[in-house]
Design a protein around this motif. Structure first.
Motif, PDB file in Angstrom:
ATOM      1  N   LEU A  20      11.357  21.363  34.428  1.00 20.95           N
ATOM      2  CA  LEU A  20      10.922  20.778  33.155  1.00 20.95           C
ATOM      3  C   LEU A  20       9.402  20.762  33.051  1.00 20.95           C
ATOM      4  O   LEU A  20       8.846  20.961  31.963  1.00 20.95           O
ATOM      5  CB  LEU A  20      11.513  19.375  32.991  1.00 20.95           C
ATOM      6  N   ASP A  21       8.700  20.564  34.174  1.00 18.08           N
ATOM      7  CA  ASP A  21       7.234  20.650  34.175  1.00 18.08           C
ATOM      8  C   ASP A  21       6.777  22.058  33.814  1.00 18.08           C
ATOM      9  O   ASP A  21       5.833  22.243  33.040  1.00 18.08           O
ATOM     10  CB  ASP A  21       6.663  20.251  35.542  1.00 18.08           C
ATOM     11  N   ARG A  22       7.464  23.058  34.372  1.00 15.47           N
ATOM     12  CA  ARG A  22       7.136  24.451  34.052  1.00 15.47           C
ATOM     13  C   ARG A  22       7.414  24.748  32.585  1.00 15.47           C
ATOM     14  O   ARG A  22       6.676  25.495  31.939  1.00 15.47           O
ATOM     15  CB  ARG A  22       7.914  25.408  34.948  1.00 15.47           C
ATOM     16  N   LEU A  23       8.488  24.164  32.057  1.00 15.43           N
ATOM     17  CA  LEU A  23       8.826  24.346  30.649  1.00 15.43           C
ATOM     18  C   LEU A  23       7.739  23.753  29.753  1.00 15.43           C
ATOM     19  O   LEU A  23       7.340  24.362  28.750  1.00 15.43           O
ATOM     20  CB  LEU A  23      10.187  23.716  30.349  1.00 15.43           C
ATOM     21  N   ASP A  24       7.227  22.571  30.105  1.00 14.90           N
ATOM     22  CA  ASP A  24       6.115  21.968  29.362  1.00 14.90           C
ATOM     23  C   ASP A  24       4.902  22.893  29.360  1.00 14.90           C
ATOM     24  O   ASP A  24       4.262  23.103  28.328  1.00 14.90           O
ATOM     25  CB  ASP A  24       5.711  20.622  29.974  1.00 14.90           C
ATOM     26  N   LEU A  25       4.581  23.431  30.529  1.00 18.22           N
ATOM     27  CA  LEU A  25       3.434  24.331  30.652  1.00 18.22           C
ATOM     28  C   LEU A  25       3.636  25.586  29.811  1.00 18.22           C
ATOM     29  O   LEU A  25       2.728  26.022  29.098  1.00 18.22           O
ATOM     30  CB  LEU A  25       3.218  24.706  32.125  1.00 18.22           C
ATOM     31  N   ALA A  26       4.822  26.159  29.868  1.00 18.05           N
ATOM     32  CA  ALA A  26       5.113  27.359  29.084  1.00 18.05           C
ATOM     33  C   ALA A  26       4.980  27.082  27.589  1.00 18.05           C
ATOM     34  O   ALA A  26       4.442  27.904  26.837  1.00 18.05           O
ATOM     35  CB  ALA A  26       6.509  27.883  29.409  1.00 18.05           C
ATOM     36  N   ALA A  27       5.446  25.930  27.144  1.00 18.43           N
ATOM     37  CA  ALA A  27       5.331  25.564  25.723  1.00 18.43           C
ATOM     38  C   ALA A  27       3.864  25.440  25.317  1.00 18.43           C
ATOM     39  O   ALA A  27       3.473  25.897  24.233  1.00 18.43           O
ATOM     40  CB  ALA A  27       6.079  24.261  25.450  1.00 18.43           C
ATOM     41  N   ASP A  28       3.041  24.855  26.190  1.00 16.96           N
ATOM     42  CA  ASP A  28       1.605  24.755  25.912  1.00 16.96           C
ATOM     43  C   ASP A  28       0.966  26.142  25.832  1.00 16.96           C
ATOM     44  O   ASP A  28       0.118  26.399  24.975  1.00 16.96           O
ATOM     45  CB  ASP A  28       0.900  23.933  26.993  1.00 16.96           C
ATOM     46  N   GLN A  29       1.382  27.037  26.724  1.00 17.21           N
ATOM     47  CA  GLN A  29       0.838  28.390  26.724  1.00 17.21           C
ATOM     48  C   GLN A  29       1.243  29.148  25.461  1.00 17.21           C
ATOM     49  O   GLN A  29       0.425  29.862  24.873  1.00 17.21           O
ATOM     50  CB  GLN A  29       1.292  29.149  27.967  1.00 17.21           C
ATOM     51  N   VAL A  30       2.486  28.992  25.036  1.00 14.41           N
ATOM     52  CA  VAL A  30       2.938  29.640  23.805  1.00 14.41           C
ATOM     53  C   VAL A  30       2.110  29.156  22.631  1.00 14.41           C
ATOM     54  O   VAL A  30       1.647  29.954  21.804  1.00 14.41           O
ATOM     55  CB  VAL A  30       4.447  29.374  23.555  1.00 14.41           C
ATOM     56  N   HIS A  31       1.901  27.852  22.551  1.00 15.18           N
ATOM     57  CA  HIS A  31       1.113  27.280  21.451  1.00 15.18           C
ATOM     58  C   HIS A  31      -0.302  27.867  21.460  1.00 15.18           C
ATOM     59  O   HIS A  31      -0.832  28.241  20.408  1.00 15.18           O
ATOM     60  CB  HIS A  31       1.090  25.757  21.577  1.00 15.18           C
TER      61      HIS A  31
END
Length: 84
Positions: free
Chosen positions: A29-40
């Motif tokens: 879930l931490d990696r998912l948060d990071l990926a979402a930030d990167q996409v944004h």
């Protein structure tokens, strides 16, 4: 309907935090948060580059294939208010 059983695959039991699965889930879930930030961040960069190309004189017709979007999407990007 007779004989119809509703699937409940969307219902999940909570994973205990201290367990191996819980730690693995937390890390994921931490990696998912990071990926979402990167996409944004990449979406913002993409839109910024479209705007810069237009300001430098490129036409929407030239920008669209390089941005890999439809020409109407370029129009919407340029019409968006970025002061908010």
């Amino acid at each position: 309907m007779p004989g119809f059983r509703q699937r409940r695959s969307h219902v999940r039991r909570p994973v205990p935090e201290g367990s191996e699965a819980g730690r693995e889930l937390a890390a994921l879930l931490d990696r998912l948060d990071l990926a979402a930030d990167q996409v944004h961040a990449w979406v913002n960069e993409h839109e910024s580059l479209v705007r810069q190309a237009y300001e430098l004189g490129a036409t929407q017709h030239e920008i669209a294939p390089r941005a890999q979007v439809a020409q109407s999407t370029v129009s919407r990007m340029l019409a968006r208010d970025t002061t908010v």
